[in-house]
Write a protein that holds these residues in place. Structure first.
Motif, PDB file in Angstrom:
ATOM      1  N   VAL A 190      14.742  10.061  -1.636  1.00  0.00           N
ATOM      2  CA  VAL A 190      14.639   8.984  -2.199  1.00  0.00           C
ATOM      3  C   VAL A 190      13.481   8.399  -1.305  1.00  0.00           C
ATOM      4  O   VAL A 190      13.509   8.129  -0.133  1.00  0.00           O
ATOM      5  CB  VAL A 190      15.515   7.509  -2.027  1.00  0.00           C
ATOM      6  N   LEU A 191      12.149   8.396  -2.057  1.00  0.00           N
ATOM      7  CA  LEU A 191      10.979   7.733  -1.461  1.00  0.00           C
ATOM      8  C   LEU A 191      10.716   6.544  -1.790  1.00  0.00           C
ATOM      9  O   LEU A 191      10.801   5.989  -2.848  1.00  0.00           O
ATOM     10  CB  LEU A 191       9.964   9.088  -1.912  1.00  0.00           C
ATOM     11  N   VAL A 192       9.854   5.857  -1.046  1.00  0.00           N
ATOM     12  CA  VAL A 192       9.487   4.402  -1.223  1.00  0.00           C
ATOM     13  C   VAL A 192       7.853   4.474  -1.075  1.00  0.00           C
ATOM     14  O   VAL A 192       7.518   5.024   0.095  1.00  0.00           O
ATOM     15  CB  VAL A 192       9.930   3.559  -0.183  1.00  0.00           C
ATOM     16  N   ILE A 193       7.211   4.214  -2.023  1.00  0.00           N
ATOM     17  CA  ILE A 193       5.844   4.250  -2.019  1.00  0.00           C
ATOM     18  C   ILE A 193       5.071   2.968  -1.964  1.00  0.00           C
ATOM     19  O   ILE A 193       5.415   2.198  -3.041  1.00  0.00           O
ATOM     20  CB  ILE A 193       5.228   5.198  -3.389  1.00  0.00           C
ATOM     21  N   LYS A 194       4.289   2.246  -0.887  1.00  0.00           N
ATOM     22  CA  LYS A 194       3.665   1.103  -1.165  1.00  0.00           C
ATOM     23  C   LYS A 194       2.208   1.387  -1.195  1.00  0.00           C
ATOM     24  O   LYS A 194       1.742   2.340  -0.838  1.00  0.00           O
ATOM     25  CB  LYS A 194       4.059   0.545   0.263  1.00  0.00           C
ATOM     26  N   GLY A 195       1.632   0.307  -1.458  1.00  0.00           N
ATOM     27  CA  GLY A 195      -0.077   0.218  -1.558  1.00  0.00           C
ATOM     28  C   GLY A 195      -0.508   0.744  -2.861  1.00  0.00           C
ATOM     29  O   GLY A 195      -1.753   0.755  -3.086  1.00  0.00           O
ATOM     30  N   LEU A 196       0.458   0.615  -3.966  1.00  0.00           N
ATOM     31  CA  LEU A 196       0.015   1.144  -5.368  1.00  0.00           C
ATOM     32  C   LEU A 196      -0.598  -0.093  -6.031  1.00  0.00           C
ATOM     33  O   LEU A 196       0.063  -1.203  -6.060  1.00  0.00           O
ATOM     34  CB  LEU A 196       1.076   1.600  -5.964  1.00  0.00           C
ATOM     35  N   GLY A 204      -8.181   5.824  -6.847  1.00  0.00           N
ATOM     36  CA  GLY A 204      -7.924   5.780  -5.360  1.00  0.00           C
ATOM     37  C   GLY A 204      -7.004   4.661  -5.024  1.00  0.00           C
ATOM     38  O   GLY A 204      -6.871   3.752  -5.417  1.00  0.00           O
ATOM     39  N   PHE A 205      -6.128   5.358  -4.193  1.00  0.00           N
ATOM     40  CA  PHE A 205      -4.822   4.414  -3.605  1.00  0.00           C
ATOM     41  C   PHE A 205      -4.803   4.539  -2.071  1.00  0.00           C
ATOM     42  O   PHE A 205      -5.291   5.569  -1.596  1.00  0.00           O
ATOM     43  CB  PHE A 205      -3.528   4.828  -4.258  1.00  0.00           C
ATOM     44  N   ASN A 206      -4.592   3.493  -1.431  1.00  0.00           N
ATOM     45  CA  ASN A 206      -4.509   3.388   0.004  1.00  0.00           C
ATOM     46  C   ASN A 206      -2.903   3.135   0.132  1.00  0.00           C
ATOM     47  O   ASN A 206      -2.517   2.224   0.308  1.00  0.00           O
ATOM     48  CB  ASN A 206      -4.957   2.373   0.499  1.00  0.00           C
ATOM     49  N   ILE A 207      -2.257   4.297   0.073  1.00  0.00           N
ATOM     50  CA  ILE A 207      -0.743   4.161  -0.038  1.00  0.00           C
ATOM     51  C   ILE A 207      -0.010   4.783   1.104  1.00  0.00           C
ATOM     52  O   ILE A 207      -0.573   5.263   2.076  1.00  0.00           O
ATOM     53  CB  ILE A 207      -0.291   5.061  -1.112  1.00  0.00           C
ATOM     54  N   ASP A 208       1.149   4.126   1.310  1.00  0.00           N
ATOM     55  CA  ASP A 208       2.178   4.789   2.257  1.00  0.00           C
ATOM     56  C   ASP A 208       3.321   5.094   1.672  1.00  0.00           C
ATOM     57  O   ASP A 208       4.008   4.439   1.111  1.00  0.00           O
ATOM     58  CB  ASP A 208       2.463   3.466   3.446  1.00  0.00           C
TER      59      ASP A 208
END
Length: 310
Positions: A190-196, A204-208
């Motif tokens: 289960v992944l959690v993607i932030k910065g979208l 372009g995304f500055n994601i974590d």
């Protein structure tokens, strides 16, 4: 005296069988342990969670007329009061009523194997495509009949890429602007993607990207993960397993607090849910499950929880 020859293929087959039996056995033990644990802690969670043991099936195995195959993923649109799902052959999006009636079918151009969909806000949705290991931002208005992912914002994630065992369900967290994504198996993730920025057309995304884990490694005892949904009022995460035919509710710290077995004889079910692939929660706390190819289920809590659903 002739020496017995060892059949190496047979030996490997036997060892593989023992390995699968070992995995199955200990997942059953884990299931039993967490079933007992959630039962013991019922008083703690019954009034502050969805509390899955309190649900009964209200609509069971209703065929969705107009859809005949490969529905996958499910999301609830709070603004329209309807549900959306994706179909992978041919690629399509379908809108449904809360009792499983088909409202419309939308052509989805450019996707190869859409498996998940989540509503974000307004007319914005995110669709996961298992073939490309990518998430696509799409817009669906009240009159939309055709959607193309060409030239749309997307995010590709290639982690543990395995054919037909990649990313399935997606769920948007509007409170913290996070995207939850489940990987089916090999391994379960289960992944959690932030910065979208889901409302931007920028590529372009500055994601974590981080990995959500249960508070105990053994508590992800399901055999696979086919879908998920975040219940924003509580911050609880619901995970759906096709192979285990099970929905599990997790607290924000990863503690499993309730289960909904999709098996015959449980929670009012007359038959086992055959291939659950989609999961969503409505604002009245109703729980929706979609089973491939086109069976619709709605579960309702007998006694309403203290918190509203999202």
């Amino acid at each position: 005296m002739a020496r017995a020859r060892i059949c190496k293929p047979c030996l490997w087959t036997a060892l593989l069988g023992i390995g699968f039996l070992f995995i199955w056995y200990f997942k059953v033990l884990a299931l039993g342990y967490y079933w007992l644990s959630t039962t013991v802690n019922a008083a703690q969670w019954e009034g502050s969670s969805l509390w899955l043991p309190g649900y009964q099936v209200a609509v069971e195995a209703r065929p969705i007329e107009g859809l005949t195959r490969n529905t996958s993923g499910l999301t609830f649109n709070n603004e329209t009061g309807t549900l959306f799902t994706v179909i992978n052959r041919p690629p399509q999006i379908a809108e449904l009523t809360t009792d499983g009636r088909l409202l419309r079918v939308i052509e989805l151009e450019g996707a190869r194997d859409p498996e998940g969909i989540t509503y974000v806000q307004g007319d914005t949705y995110v669709i996961s495509d298992e073939h490309s290991d990518s998430m696509y931002w799409v817009r669906i208005g009240p009159d939309t009949r055709h959607v193309s992912i060409a030239a749309r914002s997307s995010l590709g994630i290639r982690i543990d890429s395995v054919h037909n065992s990649s990313f399935e369900g997606v769920s948007w967290d509007s409170e913290q602007n996070r995207l939850f994504v489940v990987k089916e198996k090999l391994p379960l993730r289960v992944l959690v993607i932030k910065g979208l920025d889901v409302f931007s057309e920028s590529r372009g995304f500055n994601i974590d990207i981080s990995e959500w884990k249960s508070s105990s490694a053994a508590s992800l005892f399901m055999s696979d993960l086919s879908s998920l949904t975040l219940h924003e009022p509580t911050g609880h995460l619901l995970l759906l397993s096709d192979e285990s035919a099970l929905v599990v509710e997790y607290a924000p710290d990863g503690q499993p607090i309730g289960m909904l077995p999709l098996w015959r004889g449980f929670n009012g079910l007359q038959r086992k849910v055959p291939q659950p692939e989609g999961l969503a929660v409505g604002p009245d706390s109703a729980l929706y499950v979609l089973s491939e190819p086109n069976l619709f289920y709605r579960f309702e809590r007998i006694q309403k929880p203290a918190v509203a659903a999202n």
